[in-house]
Design an enzyme around this catalytic site. Structure first.
Site, PDB file in Angstrom:
ATOM      1  N   LYS A   1     -24.162 132.676 117.883  1.00  0.00           N
ATOM      2  CA  LYS A   1     -22.959 132.001 118.344  1.00  0.00           C
ATOM      3  C   LYS A   1     -21.698 132.784 118.004  1.00  0.00           C
ATOM      4  CE  LYS A   1     -25.158 127.937 116.472  1.00  0.00           C
ATOM      5  NZ  LYS A   1     -25.065 126.894 115.452  1.00  0.00           N
TER       6      LYS A   1
ATOM      7  N   ASP B   1     -20.265 140.088 117.517  1.00  0.00           N
ATOM      8  CA  ASP B   1     -19.109 139.862 116.644  1.00  0.00           C
ATOM      9  C   ASP B   1     -18.959 140.956 115.595  1.00  0.00           C
ATOM     10  OD1 ASP B   1     -21.452 139.072 115.379  1.00  0.00           O
ATOM     11  OD2 ASP B   1     -20.719 137.111 114.746  1.00  0.00           O
TER      12      ASP B   1
ATOM     13  N   ASP C   1     -23.590 145.061 111.045  1.00  0.00           N
ATOM     14  CA  ASP C   1     -23.755 145.202 109.604  1.00  0.00           C
ATOM     15  C   ASP C   1     -24.849 146.250 109.356  1.00  0.00           C
ATOM     16  OD1 ASP C   1     -23.107 143.887 106.938  1.00  0.00           O
ATOM     17  OD2 ASP C   1     -25.240 143.433 107.022  1.00  0.00           O
TER      18      ASP C   1
ATOM     19  N   ASP D   1     -19.071 132.937 110.989  1.00  0.00           N
ATOM     20  CA  ASP D   1     -19.218 131.767 110.122  1.00  0.00           C
ATOM     21  C   ASP D   1     -19.745 132.116 108.748  1.00  0.00           C
ATOM     22  OD1 ASP D   1     -21.928 132.416 111.024  1.00  0.00           O
ATOM     23  OD2 ASP D   1     -22.484 130.501 110.102  1.00  0.00           O
TER      24      ASP D   1
HETATM   25  P1  IMP Z   1     -27.089 143.281 111.545  1.00  0.00           P
HETATM   26  O1  IMP Z   1     -28.385 143.208 112.241  1.00  0.00           O
HETATM   27  O2  IMP Z   1     -27.280 143.414 110.042  1.00  0.00           O
HETATM   28  O3  IMP Z   1     -26.161 144.334 112.064  1.00  0.00           O
HETATM   29  O4  IMP Z   1     -26.503 141.843 111.709  1.00  0.00           O
HETATM   30  C1  IMP Z   1     -25.315 141.511 112.297  1.00  0.00           C
HETATM   31  C2  IMP Z   1     -25.208 140.014 112.215  1.00  0.00           C
HETATM   32  O5  IMP Z   1     -25.102 139.596 110.849  1.00  0.00           O
HETATM   33  C3  IMP Z   1     -23.931 139.526 112.873  1.00  0.00           C
HETATM   34  O6  IMP Z   1     -24.159 139.181 114.209  1.00  0.00           O
HETATM   35  C4  IMP Z   1     -23.574 138.322 112.042  1.00  0.00           C
HETATM   36  O7  IMP Z   1     -24.222 137.169 112.542  1.00  0.00           O
HETATM   37  C5  IMP Z   1     -24.108 138.611 110.668  1.00  0.00           C
HETATM   38  N1  IMP Z   1     -23.065 139.138 109.751  1.00  0.00           N
HETATM   39  C6  IMP Z   1     -23.006 140.358 109.206  1.00  0.00           C
HETATM   40  N2  IMP Z   1     -21.932 140.506 108.427  1.00  0.00           N
HETATM   41  C7  IMP Z   1     -21.274 139.329 108.469  1.00  0.00           C
HETATM   42  C8  IMP Z   1     -20.047 138.855 107.871  1.00  0.00           C
HETATM   43  O8  IMP Z   1     -19.333 139.552 107.119  1.00  0.00           O
HETATM   44  N3  IMP Z   1     -19.686 137.582 108.190  1.00  0.00           N
HETATM   45  C9  IMP Z   1     -20.424 136.780 109.009  1.00  0.00           C
HETATM   46  N4  IMP Z   1     -21.560 137.188 109.597  1.00  0.00           N
HETATM   47  C10 IMP Z   1     -21.991 138.457 109.323  1.00  0.00           C
HETATM   48 MG    MG Z   2     -23.996 137.381 115.162  1.00  0.00          MG
END
Ligand code: IMP
Ligand code: MG
Length: 184
Positions: free
Chosen positions: A44, A102, A105, A161
């Site tokens: 979301k 959004d 990470d 969130d």
């Molecule tokens: P990745 O697969 O680790 O790159 O995950 C990214 C997802 O982790 C994003 O779509 C967010 O839902 C969540 N996420 C990563 N960092 C944050 C943060 O600082 N605040 C909120 N959600 C985060």
């Molecule tokens: Mg996300």
């Protein structure tokens, strides 16, 4: 400012400048009758960003949604992602998909989704993120469009969130660490 926010990292004005700039880049890259641009919102967290971005895009655009979560992204590097809502389109081979996220990470979610959608037969797949935390990567991944890079801090607001809260804030802020340590 919300009492749980330690500091504002990206203001509403800065976000407005970012969406204007990225929309222009998208207009430039997706002009032409041979393109069929579909913005794919990753639910979301990307709802607010995508809503603002799509209003500024002037080339023809369609929208779609997916929902995904990475399995234990904090501990494993295998890059397994769970798809909760899939993209089902009979015309996928004619679609130029632009995944709208959004925040990046570890990079696990977007690198998986990009490969997954290419594997499903999409004509092209690119990625767009509002925020990027490059220092947190577990897999190599570079988005095609990026709003701004941020340091390794947990952020909320503008769709993002913590425990489903703070999504409606009009800015991106750093959550006070005592909020998430309290609730764990
Ligand atoms: P990745 O697969 O680790 O790159 O995950 C990214 C997802 O982790 C994003 O779509 C967010 O839902 C969540 N996420 C990563 N960092 C944050 C943060 O600082 N605040 C909120 N959600 C985060
Ligand atoms: Mg996300």
């Amino acid at each position: 400012m919300n009492k749980d926010v330690a500091k504002i990292l990206v203001t509403a004005e800065e976000i407005d400048e970012i969406t204007t700039r990225i929309a222009k880049e998208i207009d430039r890259d997706y002009a032409g009758d041979d393109k069929k641009l579909i913005l794919v919102c990753i639910l979301k967290g990307s709802i607010v960003f995508m809503g603002d971005l799509m209003k500024k895009i002037t080339v023809p655009v369609e929208i779609d949604c997916m929902k995904a979560s990475s399995y234990g992204a904090g501990t494993v590097t295998t890059g397994t992602v769970n798809i909760h809502l899939d993209l089902i389109r009979p015309d996928l081979d004619k679609c130029d998909l632009l995944i709208v996220e959004d925040i990046i990470d570890s990079g696990v979610t977007l690198s998986y989704l990009t490969k997954y959608l290419k594997g499903k037969g999409a004509k092209s797949v690119r990625t767009c993120t509002l925020l990027d935390k490059p220092s947190r990567r577990k897999v190599e991944f570079k988005p095609d469009y990026c709003g701004t890079e941020i340091p390794d801090e947990f952020v909320i607001g503008y769709g993002l969130d913590f425990d489903e809260k703070y999504r409606a804030l009009p800015y991106v802020g750093v959550l006070r660490p005592e909020i998430y340590t309290e609730e764990k």
